[in-house]
Write an enzyme that holds these catalytic residues in place. Structure first.
Site, PDB file in Angstrom:
ATOM      1  N   LEU A  96     -19.760 131.948 -38.280  1.00  0.00           N
ATOM      2  CA  LEU A  96     -20.217 132.319 -36.941  1.00  0.00           C
ATOM      3  C   LEU A  96     -20.523 131.057 -36.144  1.00  0.00           C
ATOM      4  O   LEU A  96     -20.976 130.044 -36.698  1.00  0.00           O
ATOM      5  CB  LEU A  96     -21.463 133.207 -37.025  1.00  0.00           C
ATOM      6  CG  LEU A  96     -21.299 134.503 -37.822  1.00  0.00           C
ATOM      7  CD1 LEU A  96     -22.478 135.426 -37.560  1.00  0.00           C
ATOM      8  CD2 LEU A  96     -19.990 135.214 -37.510  1.00  0.00           C
ATOM      9  N   GLY A 147     -19.640 133.176 -42.317  1.00  0.00           N
ATOM     10  CA  GLY A 147     -18.775 134.149 -41.637  1.00  0.00           C
ATOM     11  C   GLY A 147     -17.303 133.960 -41.966  1.00  0.00           C
ATOM     12  O   GLY A 147     -16.532 134.922 -41.934  1.00  0.00           O
ATOM     13  N   ASN A 168     -23.508 131.023 -47.372  1.00  0.00           N
ATOM     14  CA  ASN A 168     -24.555 129.997 -47.478  1.00  0.00           C
ATOM     15  C   ASN A 168     -25.683 130.177 -46.471  1.00  0.00           C
ATOM     16  O   ASN A 168     -26.419 129.232 -46.172  1.00  0.00           O
ATOM     17  CB  ASN A 168     -23.924 128.606 -47.294  1.00  0.00           C
ATOM     18  CG  ASN A 168     -23.283 128.455 -45.918  1.00  0.00           C
ATOM     19  OD1 ASN A 168     -22.711 129.397 -45.404  1.00  0.00           O
ATOM     20  ND2 ASN A 168     -23.377 127.283 -45.331  1.00  0.00           N
ATOM     21  N   GLU A 169     -25.830 131.393 -45.932  1.00  0.00           N
ATOM     22  CA  GLU A 169     -26.786 131.617 -44.851  1.00  0.00           C
ATOM     23  C   GLU A 169     -28.189 131.088 -45.165  1.00  0.00           C
ATOM     24  O   GLU A 169     -28.863 130.525 -44.305  1.00  0.00           O
ATOM     25  CB  GLU A 169     -26.885 133.122 -44.521  1.00  0.00           C
ATOM     26  CG  GLU A 169     -25.776 133.639 -43.607  1.00  0.00           C
ATOM     27  CD  GLU A 169     -24.461 133.892 -44.335  1.00  0.00           C
ATOM     28  OE1 GLU A 169     -24.343 133.560 -45.530  1.00  0.00           O
ATOM     29  OE2 GLU A 169     -23.539 134.413 -43.685  1.00  0.00           O
TER      30      GLU A 169
HETATM   31  C1  LIG Z   1     -34.449 140.733 -41.929  1.00  0.00           C
HETATM   32  C2  LIG Z   1     -32.964 140.607 -41.980  1.00  0.00           C
HETATM   33  C3  LIG Z   1     -32.352 140.613 -40.608  1.00  0.00           C
HETATM   34  C4  LIG Z   1     -30.966 140.034 -40.669  1.00  0.00           C
HETATM   35  C5  LIG Z   1     -30.462 139.824 -39.293  1.00  0.00           C
HETATM   36  C6  LIG Z   1     -29.263 138.899 -39.231  1.00  0.00           C
HETATM   37  C7  LIG Z   1     -29.603 137.434 -39.375  1.00  0.00           C
HETATM   38  C8  LIG Z   1     -28.559 136.473 -38.888  1.00  0.00           C
HETATM   39  C9  LIG Z   1     -27.307 136.516 -39.678  1.00  0.00           C
HETATM   40  C10 LIG Z   1     -26.368 135.411 -39.276  1.00  0.00           C
HETATM   41  C11 LIG Z   1     -25.250 135.267 -40.215  1.00  0.00           C
HETATM   42  C12 LIG Z   1     -24.587 133.951 -40.015  1.00  0.00           C
HETATM   43  C13 LIG Z   1     -23.402 133.679 -40.480  1.00  0.00           C
HETATM   44  C14 LIG Z   1     -22.747 132.371 -40.230  1.00  0.00           C
HETATM   45  O1  LIG Z   1     -21.564 132.271 -40.362  1.00  0.00           O
HETATM   46  S1  LIG Z   1     -23.683 131.042 -39.693  1.00  0.00           S
HETATM   47  C15 LIG Z   1     -22.604 129.635 -39.706  1.00  0.00           C
HETATM   48  C16 LIG Z   1     -22.642 128.988 -41.048  1.00  0.00           C
HETATM   49  N1  LIG Z   1     -21.668 127.928 -41.109  1.00  0.00           N
HETATM   50  C17 LIG Z   1     -21.855 126.799 -41.769  1.00  0.00           C
HETATM   51  O2  LIG Z   1     -22.872 126.577 -42.397  1.00  0.00           O
HETATM   52  C18 LIG Z   1     -20.753 125.770 -41.688  1.00  0.00           C
HETATM   53  C19 LIG Z   1     -21.178 124.578 -40.895  1.00  0.00           C
HETATM   54  N2  LIG Z   1     -20.085 123.628 -40.773  1.00  0.00           N
HETATM   55  C20 LIG Z   1     -19.694 122.811 -41.773  1.00  0.00           C
HETATM   56  O3  LIG Z   1     -20.197 122.835 -42.865  1.00  0.00           O
HETATM   57  C21 LIG Z   1     -18.580 121.855 -41.454  1.00  0.00           C
HETATM   58  O4  LIG Z   1     -18.462 121.775 -40.053  1.00  0.00           O
HETATM   59  C22 LIG Z   1     -17.243 122.243 -42.073  1.00  0.00           C
HETATM   60  C23 LIG Z   1     -17.270 122.056 -43.588  1.00  0.00           C
HETATM   61  C24 LIG Z   1     -16.844 123.685 -41.720  1.00  0.00           C
HETATM   62  C25 LIG Z   1     -16.143 121.299 -41.490  1.00  0.00           C
HETATM   63  O5  LIG Z   1     -16.537 119.963 -41.683  1.00  0.00           O
HETATM   64  P1  LIG Z   1     -15.854 118.812 -40.816  1.00  0.00           P
HETATM   65  O6  LIG Z   1     -16.412 117.521 -41.338  1.00  0.00           O
HETATM   66  O7  LIG Z   1     -14.401 119.000 -40.790  1.00  0.00           O
HETATM   67  O8  LIG Z   1     -16.335 119.072 -39.325  1.00  0.00           O
HETATM   68  P2  LIG Z   1     -17.758 118.732 -38.671  1.00  0.00           P
HETATM   69  O9  LIG Z   1     -18.855 119.138 -39.564  1.00  0.00           O
HETATM   70  O10 LIG Z   1     -17.742 117.312 -38.203  1.00  0.00           O
HETATM   71  O11 LIG Z   1     -17.773 119.721 -37.434  1.00  0.00           O
HETATM   72  C26 LIG Z   1     -17.007 119.458 -36.251  1.00  0.00           C
HETATM   73  C27 LIG Z   1     -17.792 119.993 -35.069  1.00  0.00           C
HETATM   74  O12 LIG Z   1     -17.933 121.399 -35.201  1.00  0.00           O
HETATM   75  C28 LIG Z   1     -19.321 121.759 -35.145  1.00  0.00           C
HETATM   76  N3  LIG Z   1     -19.544 122.932 -36.008  1.00  0.00           N
HETATM   77  C29 LIG Z   1     -19.344 123.039 -37.318  1.00  0.00           C
HETATM   78  N4  LIG Z   1     -19.621 124.266 -37.752  1.00  0.00           N
HETATM   79  C30 LIG Z   1     -20.019 124.964 -36.678  1.00  0.00           C
HETATM   80  C31 LIG Z   1     -20.446 126.312 -36.476  1.00  0.00           C
HETATM   81  N5  LIG Z   1     -20.514 127.207 -37.473  1.00  0.00           N
HETATM   82  N6  LIG Z   1     -20.777 126.695 -35.240  1.00  0.00           N
HETATM   83  C32 LIG Z   1     -20.716 125.821 -34.203  1.00  0.00           C
HETATM   84  N7  LIG Z   1     -20.318 124.523 -34.322  1.00  0.00           N
HETATM   85  C33 LIG Z   1     -19.965 124.108 -35.551  1.00  0.00           C
HETATM   86  C34 LIG Z   1     -20.030 120.520 -35.656  1.00  0.00           C
HETATM   87  O13 LIG Z   1     -21.368 120.520 -35.230  1.00  0.00           O
HETATM   88  C35 LIG Z   1     -19.204 119.437 -35.007  1.00  0.00           C
HETATM   89  O14 LIG Z   1     -19.583 119.389 -33.636  1.00  0.00           O
HETATM   90  P3  LIG Z   1     -19.642 118.014 -32.822  1.00  0.00           P
HETATM   91  O15 LIG Z   1     -18.228 117.505 -32.834  1.00  0.00           O
HETATM   92  O16 LIG Z   1     -20.137 118.392 -31.476  1.00  0.00           O
HETATM   93  O17 LIG Z   1     -20.591 117.124 -33.565  1.00  0.00           O
END
Ligand SMILES: CCCCCCCCCCC/C=C/C(=O)SCCNC(=O)CCNC(=O)[C@H](O)C(C)(C)COP(=O)(O)OP(=O)(O)OC[C@H]1O[C@@H](n2cnc3c(N)ncnc32)[C@H](O)[C@@H]1OP(=O)(O)O
Length: 302
Positions: free
Chosen positions: A108, A153, A177-178
């Protein structure tokens, strides 16, 4: 006003993914989504569709650089492309993969969940629900060709598929990994995982927010096959051929029998699930956790 954009036809609820798009876009999107796909291919800015009508399949590539984070725009385009393929009898299967090197999907989009207002959070969550329901109950054979990192996501999307092929690269981790972000996977994320890897393994994986490298992902059943990176696509194609050798009606009824109860659980409580999300994500403590996590992601570079 009901938050669920769907209409009932007989016993089947048809979701209209564009129903929550801004009013002006409705007619155009709807008529576009009704058209046949044909052999020329189609797509949108963020979702590339490469149809092979002779084979009855299409390759769908997410291309929202840099990391295919699931923004509202990507979710919308994804659902519209799916709808088009579902409505065209030519197609029996989709291979879902990424056009962004090294990342299947970063999950997400954290920017959609930070610093916005409750109406935005509600709209966003509804779009996430919609995509999950569409994928999870799809009549088509869905094969995930996972050619990059696949957290949260991104993992959820792959788990809705009928089969997962993962490229053998230690950077290509997969899991929900939330908890590492200080947030909680909702019940339908959890259900999807439990249905794939079982209760005990899910309990450990979810609480610890484990991102499994390929060999472990295979061992716990998070993916079905791990292959060298240059064989992901060809493997997905041969797996697809096997799945398509089964008569559609028998396979589809079986898939529905296996999945309907899980999907119905969300369908029955979509509105309250949205309210839970909005309440949870709006908390100051959660916003702070997400900001810290985003900060760490950005720092990683510098
Ligand atoms: C009581 C109970 C109630 C429950 C109610 C619900 C609760 C909420 C539920 C929400 C569920 C959420 C689900 C999700 O999916 S949350 C997202 C989780 N994602 C991650 O942890 C992944 C994060 N990203 C990474 O680990 C790496 O980016 C990755 C391995 C994917 C790629 O690595 P790489 O080195 O290639 O790239 P960068 O890390 O340099 O990233 C490039 C740029 O992209 C930005 N980025 C990365 N991931 C995200 C993202 N998920 N959303 C937005 N932006 C993201 C990163 O910051 C870099 O940006 P900049 O270039 O500006 O620095």
């Amino acid at each position: 006003m009901a938050l669920v954009a769907g209409m009932r036809v007989g016993s089947r609820v048809l979701f209209r993914p564009w129903a929550w798009l801004p009013g002006a876009a409705l007619g155009r999107k709807e008529s576009a989504a009704r058209g046949r796909v044909g052999a020329r291919g189609f797509g949108s800015q963020r979702v590339l569709v490469e149809p092979d009508p002779a084979a009855g399949i299409a390759v769908m590539k997410l291309k929202s650089p840099p990391v295919n984070s699931l923004s509202l725009e990507l979710l919308t385009e994804f659902v519209i492309s799916l709808e088009k393929l579902e409505n065209d009898k030519t197609f029996r299967g989709i291979i879902l993969t990424s056009d962004c090197p090294g990342v299947f999907s970063a999950g997400l989009d954290l920017m959609e969940m930070c610093g916005k207002n409750p109406a935005h959070y509600a709209e966003y969550w509804k779009a996430v629900q919609e995509l999950w329901l569409r994928l999870y109950l799809s009549n088509l054979v869905l094969i995930a060709a996972i050619n990059g990192a696949c957290p949260a996501g991104g993992c959820l999307i792959s788990l809705t598929c009928d089969y997962r092929v993962l490229a053998d690269n230690p950077k290509y981790v997969i899991g929900l990994n939330e908890t590492l972000l200080g947030i909680v996977a909702p019940f339908w994320f959890k259900d999807t995982l439990v249905n794939t890897i079982g209760h005990r393994t899910s309990e450990r994986a979810l609480q610890l927010g484990i991102l499994f490298p390929p060999a472990e992902a295979l061992q716990v059943g998070m993916v079905d096959k791990v292959v060298p990176e240059d064989q992901v696509q060809s493997t997905a194609l041969s797996v697809m051929a096997q799945w398509l050798s089964i008569p559609d009606h028998a396979r589809q009824l079986t898939k529905n029998m296996m999945r309907k109860a899980t999907a119905d659980r969300l369908v029955k409580q979509r509105d309250s699930d949205i309210q839970n999300f909005v309440g949870f994500i709006s908390r100051d403590s959660i916003q702070k956790s997400l900001q810290v996590y985003l900060g760490k992601l950005r720092q990683k570079k510098g």
